[in-house]
Design an enzyme around this catalytic site. Structure first.
Site, short mmCIF file in Angstrom:
data_model
loop_
_atom_site.label_atom_id
_atom_site.label_comp_id
_atom_site.label_asym_id
_atom_site.label_seq_id
_atom_site.Cartn_x
_atom_site.Cartn_y
_atom_site.Cartn_z
N CYS A 65 0.74 -0.96 -0.03
CA CYS A 65 0.40 -0.19 0.10
C CYS A 65 0.99 1.30 -0.32
CB CYS A 65 -0.81 0.04 1.15
SG CYS A 65 -2.21 -1.51 1.43
N ARG B 251 3.44 -0.38 -5.32
CA ARG B 251 3.47 -1.02 -3.97
C ARG B 251 1.98 -1.52 -3.51
NH1 ARG B 251 6.79 1.61 0.37
NH2 ARG B 251 5.44 1.13 1.56
N TRP C 163 -2.83 -2.53 -1.49
CA TRP C 163 -2.40 -3.90 -2.12
C TRP C 163 -3.85 -5.01 -1.14
CZ3 TRP C 163 -0.41 -8.04 0.86
CH2 TRP C 163 -0.48 -9.22 0.54
N ASN D 268 -1.80 1.49 5.67
CA ASN D 268 -0.59 1.06 5.87
C ASN D 268 -0.03 0.48 6.72
OD1 ASN D 268 1.44 -1.00 4.15
ND2 ASN D 268 2.89 0.13 4.16
N GLY D 269 -0.23 -0.90 6.29
CA GLY D 269 -0.15 -1.62 7.04
C GLY D 269 -1.44 -3.35 8.01
N GLU E 39 15.97 -19.13 -8.39
CA GLU E 39 15.72 -17.59 -8.79
C GLU E 39 15.00 -17.73 -10.06
OE1 GLU E 39 15.95 -14.77 -7.26
OE2 GLU E 39 15.48 -13.64 -8.86
N LYS F 57 10.97 -15.91 -11.38
CA LYS F 57 11.01 -15.08 -12.14
C LYS F 57 10.08 -15.33 -13.09
CE LYS F 57 12.72 -12.66 -10.02
NZ LYS F 57 13.70 -11.55 -8.93
N GLU G 88 6.24 -15.46 -11.02
CA GLU G 88 6.29 -14.21 -10.87
C GLU G 88 5.22 -12.97 -12.19
OE1 GLU G 88 9.88 -11.71 -9.37
OE2 GLU G 88 7.96 -11.36 -8.28
N HIS H 65 14.91 -38.15 -7.66
CA HIS H 65 14.44 -39.18 -5.86
C HIS H 65 12.88 -38.56 -6.00
CE1 HIS H 65 17.75 -39.91 -4.40
NE2 HIS H 65 19.02 -39.08 -4.59
N LYS I 80 4.82 -4.25 -4.42
CA LYS I 80 6.98 -4.09 -4.30
C LYS I 80 7.16 -4.85 -3.01
CE LYS I 80 10.85 -3.37 -6.08
NZ LYS I 80 11.57 -4.86 -7.13
O1 M6R Z 1 12.58 -5.67 -0.77
P1 M6R Z 1 13.26 -7.17 -0.50
O2 M6R Z 1 14.42 -7.09 -0.66
O3 M6R Z 1 13.06 -7.92 1.17
O4 M6R Z 1 12.19 -8.02 -0.91
C1 M6R Z 1 11.89 -9.52 -0.52
C2 M6R Z 1 10.61 -9.96 -1.71
O5 M6R Z 1 9.64 -9.49 -1.55
C3 M6R Z 1 11.23 -9.30 -3.35
O6 M6R Z 1 12.35 -10.11 -2.99
C4 M6R Z 1 10.29 -10.27 -4.09
O7 M6R Z 1 10.51 -11.70 -4.01
C5 M6R Z 1 10.16 -10.07 -5.18
N1 M6R Z 1 9.17 -9.87 -6.37
C6 M6R Z 1 10.80 -11.00 -6.35
O8 M6R Z 1 11.15 -10.44 -7.31
#
Ligand code: M6R
Length: 610
Positions: A2, A27, A74, A100-101, A483, A487, A490, A506, A605
């Site tokens: 948010c 956000r 969000w 926000n929170g 990783e 990517k 998401e 396995h 984000k």
């Molecule tokens: O701001 P941060 O690095 O703490 O965020 C951690 C994750 O939320 C962030 O890396 C998330 O997995 C991304 N969307 C990945 O692309």
């Protein structure tokens, strides 16, 4: 999660808020809303969906706000409908609140107020803040806010308007970031969830601390503690050139950020490498070499992409510095009553420095006596304020929800830290110098991957019809595979699993057939032969094999259905160029499938909720 933006200064408050929200939309983008004073009366506009919906409705409403609070959401409590969009109001519509929170005791508070005959109009936890404000005892606005703060449990950054104070923005916060900014020349004042949202002008900014309250008028900001006692808070100057954010001609922020990586990686090591003594000098570190020499164990905390950087760093620290090092997912670590001794160093990795799970895990580790080193991109963020010391990524604002340049900067900074720890211990000057030379090569290696972006686009288009992928690797390449899979998931909503190649036999190998492509990261020389055997096993089951291998690796080339060549580097640093290639693959796959690249569905984000 948010974004909050509020403005007071001139008659175009709505326009200023929209500009601010545009930079905060990363956000959260489930709904947006705004409230302000129009001809002395409190009015609002809300819309479900992305910000442009709110813009359209605002244009129809013809409100001319003199001050306004605004929000991009969000969804946590309640569906992403217009009704649940912020601002929320008390029953009398005297108070408008954006938040926000998470209010942890919202159920009990709502129940209590319903018993008193109060009608609620949304499903959100936020509405209890507005209703409490409406019920708070008479008195000065600071007393009202103190009362409300005292009743709330959980995390909150709040901006509000009150009908009796039309010339004032009111803000308070606990565990969530909120910045108050004042233009010392024109007197315009703003509240924002992060400094990137502020306009490009010289501003005096102040971070609201735990349970602090701010009253913001044109040309004046006053701070109070939760008991209502005035506070004198330190201001920082934010220069007009420090927060420029644009796509610079790229179609998406993500693509721009991928292509920035030669520069951001260079920024992560520039000025930090001492070639003469073959070591690293981090600026502004509060910890001494003796502190680092005393470290007997390293725990590395993070979430999502930052956790993956931590996994790769843990291997590097153990191998080069010979310090026991373990990665931990912050959201799990915080609840496992971790064993921490005074000689444990906790490294907390976070691009935003706001991730609630990471900050909470750090607090748990601190309570048990650990020393905390933050690796972070955002100056003054919550994490950096909790940590004993911080090493900054210097990657510049990362706007795309999908993290790319922050990841490779994290890997670079962590490699520097590995070298620093290794040189403090047993690694000699010559070996240190060799490592520094390899670090210097990184921007060029990444550049050569970027130059081959069209090949990755071809590959992505070819495979974009598949709905499942396996990413395989061994050692650091296994974490790089995790990783890579994250990517793809998401961005393109394709189901993708990262797996250690040796574990396939396995169980998961049962899934393989010609409809399940395998992406293999073959850039770990130590385990290359073993990986090739694992890939043979996959090929024998008919799975299409896309291999990312070092240039000159003929074994991988002859096995692969499709091959992408990565310029040669050491096993320790290979995750960086391989990740850049897999970022591009994921980007182009999403492009081919037509998904929302910079703002994938359901994500935000900064994840400031648990
Ligand atoms: O701001 P941060 O690095 O703490 O965020 C951690 C994750 O939320 C962030 O890396 C998330 O997995 C991304 N969307 C990945 O692309």
């Amino acid at each position: 999660m948010c974004g909050i933006f509020a403005y007071i200064g001139h008659e175009k408050a709505a326009l200023e808020c929209i500009k601010g929200l545009k930079k905060l939309e990363y956000r959260g983008y489930d709904s947006a809303g705004m409230a302000g004073f129009h001809e002395g009366a409190l009015r609002f506009v809300k819309a479900a969906g992305k910000l442009h919906r709110l813009e359209e409705k605002l244009a129809e409403s013809a409100h001319n706000f003199s001050s306004a609070i605004s929000h991009t959401r969000w969804a946590t409590h309640g569906k992403p409908t217009e009704n649940n969009a912020h601002p929320h109001f008390d029953e009398q519509q005297h108070v408008a609140v954006v938040h926000n929170g998470i209010i942890e005791n919202h159920v009990a508070l709502r129940h209590e107020m319903v018993q008193q005959g109060i009608n609620f109009s949304s499903e959100t936890d936020t509405e209890v803040i507005a209703q409490l404000m409406g019920l708070s005892p008479t008195g000065h606005i600071v007393e009202k806010v103190s009362y409300v703060l005292g009743r709330l449990r959980g995390s909150m950054a709040v901006a509000l308007l009150h009908k009796d104070y039309p010339d004032t923005l009111i803000a308070f916060s606990r565990e969530c970031p909120l910045i108050v900014a004042l233009d010392p020349i024109t007197g315009q004042a703003m509240i924002a969830s992060d400094s990137n949202a502020l306009p490009s002008m010289d501003l005096d900014i102040t971070y609201l601390g735990q349970d602090e309250i701010a009253l913001i008028k044109k040309g004046e900001v006053l701070f109070f503690d939760k008991a209502g006692k005035p506070l004198h808070k330190k201001q920082e100057r934010l220069g007009h050139d420090m927060h420029l954010v644009s796509k610079q001609g790229f179609d998406h922020f993500m693509l721009k950020e991928i292509f920035e990586q030669p520069d951001t990686i260079r920024a992560a090591f520039m000025g930090r490498l001492n070639e003469e003594s073959a070591t690293v000098e981090f600026e502004g570190l509060n910890l001494t070499p003796a502190d680092f020499l005393n470290v007997k164990r390293v725990l590395i905390l993070g979430c999502g992409t930052s956790y993956h950087a931590g996994c790769i760093a843990a291997r590097l620290l153990e191998e080069y510095a010979r310090v026991p090092a373990q990665p931990a997912i912050a959201s799990e670590f915080r609840y496992q009553n971790p064993i921490i001794s005074p000689d444990t160093l906790v490294i907390a990795i976070s691009q935003s420095g706001e991730t609630a799970d990471t900050v909470a895990a750090v607090r748990e580790a601190k309570a048990k006596g650990a020393t905390i080193l933050a690796i972070c991109n955002i100056k003054g963020s919550l994490l950096t304020r909790e940590a004993d010391s911080t090493i900054y990524l210097k990657a510049g604002p990362e706007i795309s929800v999908c993290s790319t340049k922050a990841f490779t900067s994290q890997l670079t900074v962590l490699a520097l830290f590995g070298l620093y720890m290794a040189r403090l211990r047993h690694v000699g000057r010559d070996e240190g110098k060799r490592f520094i030379q390899e670090l210097y090569q990184l921007p060029q290696l990444v550049m050569s991957v970027l130059e081959k972006a069209p090949l990755l686009q071809e590959l992505a288009v070819k495979y974009s019809r598949y709905n499942h992928f396996f990413y395989l690797g061994r050692q650091a390449m296994f974490y790089t595979a995790l990783e890579g899979a994250l990517k793809l998931k998401e961005l393109s909503y394709i189901e993708a699993s990262g797996y250690p190649a040796g574990e396939m036999k396995h169980g998961p190998i049962a899934l393989l057939d010609e409809d399940l492509p395998v992406i293999a990261f073959a850039c770990n020389r130590q385990t290359q032969d073993k990986l090739l055997s694992n890939l043979q096993e996959c090929k024998a089951r008919g799975a299409p094999l896309i291999v990312f291998a070092f240039e000159g690796d003929t074994d991988s080339t002859s096995l692969a259905t499709d091959i992408f060549h990565i310029p040669s580097t050491s096993d320790a640093l290979a995750a960086i160029p391989v990740s850049v290639a897999s970022q591009l693959f994921a980007y182009y796959t999403a492009l081919a499938r037509g998904t929302d690249i910079d703002q994938p569905r359901n994500l935000a984000k900064s994840v400031t909720v648990e």
